[in-house]
Design a protein around this motif. Structure first.
Motif, short mmCIF file in Angstrom:
data_model
loop_
_atom_site.label_atom_id
_atom_site.label_comp_id
_atom_site.label_asym_id
_atom_site.label_seq_id
_atom_site.Cartn_x
_atom_site.Cartn_y
_atom_site.Cartn_z
N SER A 275 43.12 50.00 44.73
CA SER A 275 42.01 50.64 43.50
C SER A 275 41.07 49.38 43.37
O SER A 275 41.33 48.26 43.43
CB SER A 275 42.78 50.86 42.04
N SER A 276 40.06 49.92 42.76
CA SER A 276 38.87 48.78 42.60
C SER A 276 39.34 47.75 41.57
O SER A 276 39.11 46.41 41.84
CB SER A 276 37.62 49.51 42.21
N LYS A 277 40.06 48.22 40.72
CA LYS A 277 40.50 47.23 39.39
C LYS A 277 41.56 46.32 39.86
O LYS A 277 41.31 44.95 39.66
CB LYS A 277 41.23 48.17 38.39
N ALA A 278 42.23 46.60 40.92
CA ALA A 278 43.50 45.63 41.51
C ALA A 278 42.86 44.72 42.41
O ALA A 278 43.06 43.75 42.45
CB ALA A 278 44.59 46.59 42.13
N PHE A 279 41.71 45.10 43.36
CA PHE A 279 41.18 44.30 44.26
C PHE A 279 40.39 43.34 43.50
O PHE A 279 40.21 42.53 43.95
CB PHE A 279 40.57 45.24 45.28
N PHE A 280 39.56 43.80 42.21
CA PHE A 280 38.66 43.08 41.64
C PHE A 280 39.54 42.08 40.94
O PHE A 280 39.18 40.55 40.91
CB PHE A 280 38.07 43.85 40.56
N LEU A 281 40.66 42.18 40.48
CA LEU A 281 41.50 41.13 39.65
C LEU A 281 42.03 40.22 40.95
O LEU A 281 42.06 39.08 40.52
CB LEU A 281 42.79 41.69 39.43
N ILE A 282 42.23 40.54 42.27
CA ILE A 282 42.68 39.72 43.44
C ILE A 282 41.55 38.80 43.53
O ILE A 282 41.82 37.51 43.64
CB ILE A 282 43.11 40.34 44.36
N SER A 283 40.26 39.42 43.78
CA SER A 283 39.22 38.56 43.88
C SER A 283 38.88 37.48 42.89
O SER A 283 38.90 36.46 43.28
CB SER A 283 37.94 39.44 44.18
N VAL A 284 38.98 37.87 41.66
CA VAL A 284 38.64 36.81 40.54
C VAL A 284 39.88 35.95 40.34
O VAL A 284 39.32 34.76 40.31
CB VAL A 284 38.52 37.64 39.22
N ILE A 285 41.10 36.15 40.79
CA ILE A 285 42.12 35.15 40.86
C ILE A 285 41.68 34.12 41.98
O ILE A 285 42.11 32.87 41.61
CB ILE A 285 43.66 35.70 41.04
N CYS A 286 41.36 34.61 43.01
CA CYS A 286 41.02 33.65 44.07
C CYS A 286 40.06 32.75 43.60
O CYS A 286 40.06 31.32 43.90
CB CYS A 286 40.20 34.38 45.45
N MET A 287 38.88 32.96 42.71
CA MET A 287 37.83 32.31 42.20
C MET A 287 38.67 31.30 41.17
O MET A 287 38.19 30.06 41.08
CB MET A 287 36.64 33.00 41.72
N VAL A 288 39.40 31.93 40.27
CA VAL A 288 40.10 31.02 39.46
C VAL A 288 40.84 29.72 39.99
O VAL A 288 40.78 28.85 39.42
CB VAL A 288 41.09 31.84 38.44
N ILE A 375 35.28 33.15 34.21
CA ILE A 375 36.09 33.75 33.17
C ILE A 375 35.55 34.82 32.51
O ILE A 375 36.39 35.89 32.35
CB ILE A 375 35.93 32.50 32.13
N TYR A 376 34.20 34.93 32.77
CA TYR A 376 33.63 36.30 32.28
C TYR A 376 34.13 37.50 32.91
O TYR A 376 34.40 38.68 32.59
CB TYR A 376 32.22 36.33 32.06
N LEU A 377 34.16 37.19 34.38
CA LEU A 377 34.58 38.27 35.42
C LEU A 377 35.99 38.55 35.31
O LEU A 377 36.48 39.77 35.37
CB LEU A 377 34.39 37.99 36.74
N LEU A 378 36.76 37.87 34.93
CA LEU A 378 38.18 38.01 34.46
C LEU A 378 38.14 38.87 33.36
O LEU A 378 39.11 40.04 33.16
CB LEU A 378 39.07 36.69 34.27
N PHE A 379 37.37 38.84 32.20
CA PHE A 379 37.20 39.40 31.26
C PHE A 379 36.91 41.03 31.62
O PHE A 379 37.46 42.02 31.14
CB PHE A 379 36.41 39.03 30.07
N TYR A 380 35.84 41.00 32.61
CA TYR A 380 35.26 42.52 32.90
C TYR A 380 36.26 43.17 33.47
O TYR A 380 36.34 44.50 33.58
CB TYR A 380 34.30 42.08 33.96
N THR A 381 37.50 42.64 34.14
CA THR A 381 38.52 43.25 34.91
C THR A 381 39.08 44.45 33.92
O THR A 381 39.36 45.27 34.36
CB THR A 381 39.47 42.34 35.85
N LEU A 382 39.13 43.73 32.74
CA LEU A 382 39.98 44.64 31.70
C LEU A 382 39.18 46.00 31.28
O LEU A 382 39.56 46.94 31.02
CB LEU A 382 40.25 43.86 30.47
N LYS A 383 37.87 45.88 31.74
CA LYS A 383 36.89 47.04 31.41
C LYS A 383 36.71 48.10 32.50
O LYS A 383 36.32 49.10 32.37
CB LYS A 383 35.66 46.58 31.18
N ILE A 384 37.29 47.58 33.91
CA ILE A 384 37.27 48.58 34.96
C ILE A 384 38.40 49.76 34.68
O ILE A 384 39.41 49.29 34.43
CB ILE A 384 37.58 47.92 36.23
N LYS A 385 37.94 50.85 34.80
CA LYS A 385 38.85 52.17 34.64
C LYS A 385 39.81 52.52 35.75
O LYS A 385 40.82 52.81 35.61
CB LYS A 385 38.11 53.15 34.07
#
Length: 386
Positions: A275-288, A375-385
């Motif tokens: 899912s887009s949400k799961a892959f977005f989270l993986i992507s942001v964790i890489c950057m964290v 950090i903002y993108l990590l927060f945005y992850t929560l808003k992806i449906k």
């Protein structure tokens, strides 16, 4: 010639335009060389990438209106002419004023191109193949991005004839490609559908009142800020911590674009099963993880790993945020698209703050500004449906 052969014959000049779209990323390595040549501070040098992306704020929506008036192909050709002019100027010197003019024209040309080239491609490729073709276009664009540091390095080392230009030899090389793109696209017949209704600034700005659209707009700003910030700051980190010369440290910029390219291709396949949400989270964790590594370690190897993680992690952020915004308001696609392109203005905001922060406390200050975007993108992850 069959329909398929005709389609691919039309596709080649458009892909050459995608290559020209990647010229904008030379601003990262070029700003470092101008800084060294003119003895500028970080905040002074970071004005160059900021200036390039400032024009997205001004020109994205008017370009959409221009396309409805003169057509997409003519708009792309206009963008190539402006890009050509931006590449001519640095061959006459590297004074501060001249480079400001060159990078302004580069930004204006790229704003025109980013807004018009993708819709032009949809006149050649449609349906299920459009998304994969757009991904291939991003791959072609990335080739120009990661070649720029190498061309500048070769010129600086005088390993190729530069006619006294030094690192600036990359400008005439890219200028020649721009000329070929103009000639080939001019000679290619492309049938365009009737133009959409033009959007105005007011139509776009009204959408910021929708919470998710506002969050997506800020997400695009953070994505581009991190992209331009890494492009500009990665060599500086190596120079500050490892003692590399600028020519040696220029590899860091290419490394970033190599992994961003790999991320684009792998993302096209991963998003089919994740899912887009799961892959977005993986992507942001890489950057964290990358930001933590850049704060905590001075090892060359770890710094390279962190730069690669940012390149991979940031590679699919734009496409996911953009698609989420379109899905949120499917009846306002034109306005949403224009607003998201305006979000590329983040490439202006981040380098300015990064330059101020790095002048104050070193490159850790620049990393801190990028970390805020992550950090903002990590927060945005929560808003992806989904």
């Amino acid at each position: 010639m069959t329909n398929t052969q005709l389609k691919y014959a039309k596709l080649f000049p458009v892909m050459l335009c995608f290559f020209a779209m990647g010229f904008v990323d030379l601003v990262g390595i070029a700003s470092n060389y101008v800084k060294e040549d003119l003895g500028l501070s970080d905040s002074e040098a970071n004005i160059f990438p900021s200036l390039v992306f400032f024009w997205f704020l001004i020109f994205s929506v008017p370009t959409g209106m221009l396309m409805n008036r003169i057509g997409r192909k003519k708009t792309v050709l206009l963008s190539l002419v402006v890009t050509f002019l931006s590449l001519v100027l640095p061959m006459f010197g590297d004074s501060y004023g001249l480079m400001l003019c060159a990078f302004s024209l580069l930004g204006i040309g790229n704003a025109l191109m980013q807004t018009s080239l993708n819709p032009l491609l949809s006149n050649i490729i449609s349906g299920d193949r459009l998304a994969s073709t757009l991904t291939f276009g991003q791959f072609v664009k990335a080739i120009a991005s990661f070649l720029a540091p190498y061309l500048a390095m070769w010129g600086a080392l005088q390993t190729i004839p530069t006619f006294g230009l030094g690192w600036r030899v990359l400008f005439p090389i890219y200028m020649i490609v721009a000329i070929f793109a103009i000639l080939l696209l001019s000679a290619t017949p492309i049938t365009e559908e009737q133009p959409d209704k033009a959007s105005s600034f007011a139509d776009c700005l009204k959408l910021l009142g929708k919470p998710f659209i506002l969050l997506s707009f800020l997400g695009i700003m953070c994505h581009v800020g991190i992209d331009v910030g890494t492009n500009t700051t990665a060599p500086k980190i190596l120079m500050e911590r490892i003692g590399m010369t600028l020519t040696e440290a220029g590899f860091a910029t290419s490394l970033y674009f190599i992994f961003r390219t790999l991320g684009c291709f792998s993302g096209a396949f991963i998003l089919r099963v994740v899912s887009s949400k799961a892959f977005f989270l993986i992507s942001v964790i890489c950057m964290v993880l990358a930001m933590i590594g850049l704060f905590a370690f001075d090892s060359r190897t770890i710094i390279y790993i962190c730069i690669a993680l940012i390149g991979f992690g940031n590679s699919n952020v734009f496409s996911i945020v953009f698609s989420q915004a379109l899905l949120a308001m499917p009846n306002k696609k034109n306005e949403v698209s224009g607003l998201m392109i305006m979000g590329l203005f983040g490439g202006t905001v981040f380098p300015l703050f990064m330059g101020i922060a790095s002048d104050a406390i070193g490159q850790n200050g620049a990393v801190a500004v990028m970390a805020a975007g992550v950090i903002y993108l990590l927060f945005y992850t929560l808003k992806i449906k989904h």
